[in-house]
Design an enzyme around this catalytic site. Structure first.
Site, PDB file in Angstrom:
ATOM      1  N   ASN A  93      -3.983   6.628  -1.890  1.00 28.53           N
ATOM      2  CA  ASN A  93      -3.996   6.493  -0.437  1.00 28.53           C
ATOM      3  C   ASN A  93      -3.387   7.701   0.246  1.00 28.53           C
ATOM      4  OD1 ASN A  93      -5.318   4.088  -0.118  1.00 28.53           O
ATOM      5  ND2 ASN A  93      -3.468   2.845  -0.112  1.00 28.53           N
ATOM      6  N   SER A 123       0.819  -1.215   0.000  1.00 23.22           N
ATOM      7  CA  SER A 123       0.000   0.000   0.000  1.00 23.22           C
ATOM      8  C   SER A 123       0.849   1.259   0.000  1.00 23.22           C
ATOM      9  CB  SER A 123      -0.900   0.019   1.237  1.00 23.22           C
ATOM     10  OG  SER A 123      -1.800  -1.053   1.197  1.00 23.22           O
ATOM     11  N   GLU A 131      -2.397   1.223  -9.429  1.00 21.62           N
ATOM     12  CA  GLU A 131      -1.265   2.147  -9.525  1.00 21.62           C
ATOM     13  C   GLU A 131      -0.005   1.353  -9.892  1.00 21.62           C
ATOM     14  OE1 GLU A 131      -2.564   5.613  -6.339  1.00 21.62           O
ATOM     15  OE2 GLU A 131      -1.549   3.843  -5.533  1.00 21.62           O
ATOM     16  N   HIS A 187      -0.238  -1.705  -7.413  1.00 25.56           N
ATOM     17  CA  HIS A 187      -1.081  -1.487  -6.231  1.00 25.56           C
ATOM     18  C   HIS A 187      -2.566  -1.429  -6.585  1.00 25.56           C
ATOM     19  CE1 HIS A 187      -2.901   1.318  -3.105  1.00 25.56           C
ATOM     20  NE2 HIS A 187      -2.712   0.157  -2.507  1.00 25.56           N
TER      21      HIS A 187
HETATM   22  N1  LIG Z   1      -6.866  -4.690   2.306  1.00 27.08           N
HETATM   23  C1  LIG Z   1      -6.804  -3.634   1.488  1.00 27.08           C
HETATM   24  O1  LIG Z   1      -7.738  -2.851   1.349  1.00 27.08           O
HETATM   25  C2  LIG Z   1      -5.565  -3.407   0.663  1.00 27.08           C
HETATM   26  C3  LIG Z   1      -5.660  -2.619  -0.505  1.00 27.08           C
HETATM   27  C4  LIG Z   1      -4.526  -2.456  -1.301  1.00 27.08           C
HETATM   28  C5  LIG Z   1      -3.326  -3.037  -0.926  1.00 27.08           C
HETATM   29  N2  LIG Z   1      -3.250  -3.771   0.229  1.00 27.08           N
HETATM   30  C6  LIG Z   1      -1.970  -4.396   0.541  1.00 27.08           C
HETATM   31  O2  LIG Z   1      -2.020  -5.758   0.125  1.00 27.08           O
HETATM   32  C7  LIG Z   1      -1.177  -6.542   0.966  1.00 27.08           C
HETATM   33  C8  LIG Z   1      -1.990  -7.676   1.565  1.00 27.08           C
HETATM   34  O3  LIG Z   1      -3.048  -7.122   2.315  1.00 27.08           O
HETATM   35  P1  LIG Z   1      -4.333  -7.978   2.715  1.00 27.08           P
HETATM   36  O4  LIG Z   1      -5.314  -7.025   3.252  1.00 27.08           O
HETATM   37  O5  LIG Z   1      -4.721  -8.868   1.579  1.00 27.08           O
HETATM   38  O6  LIG Z   1      -3.725  -8.865   3.899  1.00 27.08           O
HETATM   39  P2  LIG Z   1      -4.270 -10.253   4.490  1.00 27.08           P
HETATM   40  O7  LIG Z   1      -3.723 -10.361   5.860  1.00 27.08           O
HETATM   41  O8  LIG Z   1      -5.726 -10.393   4.254  1.00 27.08           O
HETATM   42  O9  LIG Z   1      -3.556 -11.356   3.557  1.00 27.08           O
HETATM   43  C9  LIG Z   1      -2.193 -11.650   3.597  1.00 27.08           C
HETATM   44  C10 LIG Z   1      -2.030 -13.152   3.342  1.00 27.08           C
HETATM   45  O10 LIG Z   1      -0.637 -13.425   3.180  1.00 27.08           O
HETATM   46  C11 LIG Z   1      -0.384 -14.680   3.792  1.00 27.08           C
HETATM   47  N3  LIG Z   1       1.040 -14.806   4.034  1.00 27.08           N
HETATM   48  C12 LIG Z   1       1.778 -14.376   5.083  1.00 27.08           C
HETATM   49  N4  LIG Z   1       3.069 -14.696   4.915  1.00 27.08           N
HETATM   50  C13 LIG Z   1       3.161 -15.357   3.716  1.00 27.08           C
HETATM   51  C14 LIG Z   1       4.218 -15.941   2.999  1.00 27.08           C
HETATM   52  N5  LIG Z   1       5.462 -15.925   3.453  1.00 27.08           N
HETATM   53  N6  LIG Z   1       3.929 -16.519   1.803  1.00 27.08           N
HETATM   54  C15 LIG Z   1       2.672 -16.550   1.326  1.00 27.08           C
HETATM   55  N7  LIG Z   1       1.628 -16.012   1.983  1.00 27.08           N
HETATM   56  C16 LIG Z   1       1.866 -15.423   3.168  1.00 27.08           C
HETATM   57  C17 LIG Z   1      -1.258 -14.679   5.037  1.00 27.08           C
HETATM   58  O11 LIG Z   1      -1.456 -15.989   5.518  1.00 27.08           O
HETATM   59  C18 LIG Z   1      -2.528 -14.028   4.501  1.00 27.08           C
HETATM   60  O12 LIG Z   1      -3.458 -14.975   4.000  1.00 27.08           O
HETATM   61  C19 LIG Z   1      -0.586  -5.590   2.007  1.00 27.08           C
HETATM   62  O13 LIG Z   1       0.651  -5.145   1.560  1.00 27.08           O
HETATM   63  C20 LIG Z   1      -1.595  -4.444   2.014  1.00 27.08           C
HETATM   64  O14 LIG Z   1      -1.035  -3.216   2.452  1.00 27.08           O
HETATM   65  C21 LIG Z   1      -4.343  -3.987   1.020  1.00 27.08           C
END
Ligand SMILES: NC(=O)c1ccc[n+]([C@@H]2O[C@H](COP(=O)([O-])OP(=O)(O)OC[C@H]3O[C@@H](n4cnc5c(N)ncnc54)[C@H](O)[C@@H]3O)[C@@H](O)[C@H]2O)c1
Length: 249
Positions: A199, A125, A158, A146
Site C-alpha cells: 500500500n 492497512s 503481509e 495484512h
Molecule cells: N477493504 C480493503 O480493501 C482492505 C484491504 C486490506 C485491509 N483492510 C483493513 O481491514 C480492516 C477492515 O476493513 P473493511 O473494509 O473490511 O471494513 P468494513 O467496514 O467493511 O468491516 C468492518 C466490520 O467490523 C464491524 N465492527 C465494528 N466494530 C466492531 C467490534 N467492536 N467488534 C466486531 N466487529 C466490529 C463492523 O460492523 C463491520 O462489519 C480495516 O482495518 C482496513 O483498513 C481493508
C-alpha cells in the site's frame, strides 16, 4: 503456539475483509467464528461469504471447490455478537474499521477475554503494530497479518512484526498463510509510515498520478491507459481503489 495448535480461529468484524478472511480460514480446514455487531451485519456477511461475487458457491461453480468441500466449509464457520464466544480461540484476526482507538479498545477487550496463549493478528492497512500492541499484555503474540481484497482470491498477506513480536509467532503466521494458500512476505513495522509495503508504494503512485492530473499533463483516462499498457497494470492508478473500498458484491 504453532500451527498444529490452531484449532479455532476468531475473526473480529465481518465486513468486506473479515468475511473474506473467515471464508478463507474455513475453506482451508480451520473452525472459524466471526464476531460482528448485529443480526443484519452478520446476515450480510454470511450472504457475501456464500453467495457473493467471490463467495463459496462461485468457487464450486468455477470448479475451484467440490460440493463436499463446500458443505464441509459451511459446517466450519459460525457467527456471534458476543466476544465471550471467542474465549477459546487459538488465533484471532481483527478486521474492524481502520480507526486506531476502535482497534485498541477491541484488542483490550480481546486480551481480557481470549485465552492467554492465543495469537492476535491485525488486518490493519497501515497502523503501527508497535502502537496497536500497547493495548495488550501478550506483545510477543501480537502481529500484523495484512490481507488484500478480495481476501479469498488475492494471493499475498503481509506479515508485519513489531520489535516485541516473537520469532515463533512470526513463523506460525507464515505457516498459517501457507496453509491458506497465500504467499507471505515478512515486513518490519515502520512506525510513522503508513501502509507497510504494497500500500505504501501503491499510495505513492496514486498520489503522483493525481499530481499529473492536477498539473493538466494528461486526462485521468489517459493516465490509466498509460499505466495499463505501459506497465501491464490490470487497472490504472485512478481507477483501482473503488472496488476494494466498496466491497465485492
Ligand atoms: N477493504 C480493503 O480493501 C482492505 C484491504 C486490506 C485491509 N483492510 C483493513 O481491514 C480492516 C477492515 O476493513 P473493511 O473494509 O473490511 O471494513 P468494513 O467496514 O467493511 O468491516 C468492518 C466490520 O467490523 C464491524 N465492527 C465494528 N466494530 C466492531 C467490534 N467492536 N467488534 C466486531 N466487529 C466490529 C463492523 O460492523 C463491520 O462489519 C480495516 O482495518 C482496513 O483498513 C481493508
Amino acid at each position: 503456539m504453532n500451527i498444529e495448535d490452531i484449532k479455532l480461529v476468531g475473526v473480529m468484524g465481518g465486513g468486506v475483509m473479515g468475511g473474506g478472511i473467515a471464508q478463507t480460514f474455513a475453506a482451508h480446514g480451520f473452525r472459524t467464528v466471526v464476531r460482528d455487531l448485529s443480526d443484519e451485519l452478520i446476515e450480510k456477511t454470511r450472504q457475501s461469504m456464500v453467495e457473493g461475487r467471490f463467495g463459496l458457491r462461485g468457487a464450486v461453480e468455477r470448479g475451484k471447490m467440490t460440493q463436499a468441500e463446500f458443505d464441509a466449509t459451511l459446517a466450519r464457520f459460525s457467527f456471534t455478537q458476543d466476544v465471550a464466544d471467542l474465549r477459546d480461540c487459538d488465533l484471532v484476526v481483527e478486521a474492524v474499521p481502520e480507526n486506531l482507538d476502535l482497534k485498541k479498545s477491541v484488542f483490550a477487550e480481546l486480551d481480557a477475554t481470549v485465552k492467554k496463549a492465543a495469537i492476535f493478528a491485525s488486518n490493519t492497512s497501515g497502523f503501527a503494530i508497535s502502537d496497536l500492541n500497547k493495548a495488550v499484555a501478550r506483545k510477543d503474540r501480537f502481529i500484523g497479518f495484512h490481507w488484500f481484497s478480495p481476501a479469498f482470491i488475492m494471493k499475498i498477506v503481509e506479515v508485519v512484526y513489531a520489535p516485541e513480536t516473537s520469532e515463533e509467532t512470526i513463523a506460525t503466521m507464515e505457516a498459517v498463510g501457507e496453509r491458506l494458500g497465500k504467499t507471505t512476505i515478512r515486513v518490519k513495522d515502520a512506525p510513522g509510515k503508513y501502509g507497510f509495503v504494497a500500500n505504501r508504494i501503491y499510495f505513492a503512485m496514486v498520489a503522483e498520478a493525481h499530481r499529473v492530473l492536477e498539473e493538466g499533463v494528461a486526462s485521468a483516462e489517459d493516465i490509466n491507459t498509460a499505466m495499463r499498457l505501459g506497465f501491464n497494470w490490470p487497472a490504472g492508478p485512478l481507477e483501482m481503489v473503488q472496488g476494494a473500498r466498496k466491497g465485492w458484491q
